[in-house]
Design an enzyme around this catalytic site. Sequence first.
Site, PDB file in Angstrom:
ATOM      1  N   ASP A   1      -7.713  19.112 -13.806  1.00  0.00           N
ATOM      2  CA  ASP A   1      -7.938  17.794 -14.395  1.00  0.00           C
ATOM      3  C   ASP A   1      -7.702  17.947 -15.899  1.00  0.00           C
ATOM      4  OD1 ASP A   1      -8.990  15.531 -15.597  1.00  0.00           O
ATOM      5  OD2 ASP A   1     -10.663  15.344 -14.188  1.00  0.00           O
TER       6      ASP A   1
ATOM      7  N   ARG B   1       0.828  -1.214   0.000  1.00  0.00           N
ATOM      8  CA  ARG B   1       0.000   0.000   0.000  1.00  0.00           C
ATOM      9  C   ARG B   1       0.860   1.261   0.000  1.00  0.00           C
ATOM     10  NH1 ARG B   1      -2.139   1.236   4.545  1.00  0.00           N
ATOM     11  NH2 ARG B   1      -2.534  -0.939   5.110  1.00  0.00           N
TER      12      ARG B   1
HETATM   13  N1  PLP Z   1     -11.908  13.252 -15.089  1.00  0.00           N
HETATM   14  C1  PLP Z   1     -12.462  13.284 -16.300  1.00  0.00           C
HETATM   15  C2  PLP Z   1     -12.359  14.534 -17.112  1.00  0.00           C
HETATM   16  C3  PLP Z   1     -13.138  12.165 -16.816  1.00  0.00           C
HETATM   17  O1  PLP Z   1     -13.698  12.198 -18.011  1.00  0.00           O
HETATM   18  C4  PLP Z   1     -13.210  10.990 -16.015  1.00  0.00           C
HETATM   19  C5  PLP Z   1     -13.924   9.773 -16.451  1.00  0.00           C
HETATM   20  O2  PLP Z   1     -14.696   9.769 -17.367  1.00  0.00           O
HETATM   21  C6  PLP Z   1     -12.618  11.013 -14.742  1.00  0.00           C
HETATM   22  C7  PLP Z   1     -11.964  12.147 -14.324  1.00  0.00           C
HETATM   23  C8  PLP Z   1     -12.666   9.814 -13.857  1.00  0.00           C
HETATM   24  O3  PLP Z   1     -11.752   8.854 -14.292  1.00  0.00           O
HETATM   25  P1  PLP Z   1     -11.893   7.294 -13.926  1.00  0.00           P
HETATM   26  O4  PLP Z   1     -13.034   6.773 -14.728  1.00  0.00           O
HETATM   27  O5  PLP Z   1     -10.563   6.732 -14.318  1.00  0.00           O
HETATM   28  O6  PLP Z   1     -12.165   7.231 -12.468  1.00  0.00           O
END
Ligand code: PLP
Length: 402
Positions: free
Chosen positions: A193, A64
């Site tokens: 993100d 972990r």
């Molecule tokens: N961020 C964005 C912009 C996404 O499109 C997604 C999933 O569709 C995620 C985060 C989440 O990713 P995960 O499906 O790998 O948890």
Amino acid sequence: MSSDQQITPPDGPSTAAVHAGEPRRRPYDSITAPIVQSATYTFADTAALIDFHEGRVEREEYGRYGNPTVRAAEAKLAALESPAEPAAGLLCASGMNAITTVLLAMLPTGSHVLLTNDCYRRTRQFVRTMLARLGITHTIVPAGDLVALEAAIIPGQTRLIISEAPTNPYLRVPDLAALAALARRRRIKTLIDATFATPYNLRPLRLGIDLVVHSGTKYLAGHNDLLSGVVIGKPGIVGALREAQGMLGGICDPHSAFLLLRGLKTFALRMERHNATGMAVAQFLAGHARISRVHYPGLESHPDHAIASELMRGFGGVVSFEVDGDLHATAAVIDRLRIPYIAPSLGGVESLVEQPALMSFYELTSEERLAIGMRDNLIRLSCGIEDTADLIADLRQALDAA
Ligand code: PLP
């Protein structure tokens, strides 16, 4: 070059994708990073354990807290994201897990977080529900509106600004340098993100952003065969997140990390194709009589075309567009497509298509969807790496048949 030296940045993105982050010489002289499928790691004797605790030896302890295959993927991703400055990566079980780990680790009770709209809906849901339960408040502001963002800052409480680049599904691209400068002035951390951009197309850390997250499930792994997430930033802050992961437990398993490393070898090549096809498809759709609107930052008609052109190498493989018709006419176009699969997700070698109204917002009425900006006639196409001409021919037949 000595046998265990790494290729160090700066290198081109293809060279980095193949070599960065991995020792030149691997166990057994294998050319691939081995999958270290081990839950725990042994100590030869108590002196070895004490050497480890005293920091005299760097090694693994327990699954972990770290794993060599996972660390190789983390190092490669950090090198791709930040070739010039030292950065660290933390691999997580999924993109959502990367986001929730950051938010849980960074936001104390009583703090406030700013979030731009047109963000991944589960991120918004987590902030609205789980963080609210912990006494963490939030404000949602329009993506790219820095005036509204600054006005929503609560002095002494706002700790973090979260945004996406490009956003989903309208592919808005905020001015990240201005966002970072504003946040620094107000002593607030920033999290972007950048799943839709990837480090091939956009490098938020270079623009002053503190932390970048990606769903590794998408372009980074690239083959629709694993879930993972990564957070990348300065080593100190990522070290603190690693501590939190040790408690929260959302680790990426070594087998997925191996597949991610394998997928990353062709990352730059795949992105070149995704970018080229995304642009060609967007241009084709913009000229088709049955399409009322195309959302793609590479097109001059996109509201963020200027800033996207400044910040991004390419604009990715996702194209969102609106069919001149209602929910059912739009669904009929999707059903006539032969190449893309109908599925959630994006960024893999297979093209995927979805109508957000039916895929992600099915439980809402048309009016409720409209209220959150989700139009019934919207299609999101994630262009894979099939031949561009074949994808365009497929779209043409599906649209012309109506
Ligand atoms: N961020 C964005 C912009 C996404 O499109 C997604 C999933 O569709 C995620 C985060 C989440 O990713 P995960 O499906 O790998 O948890």
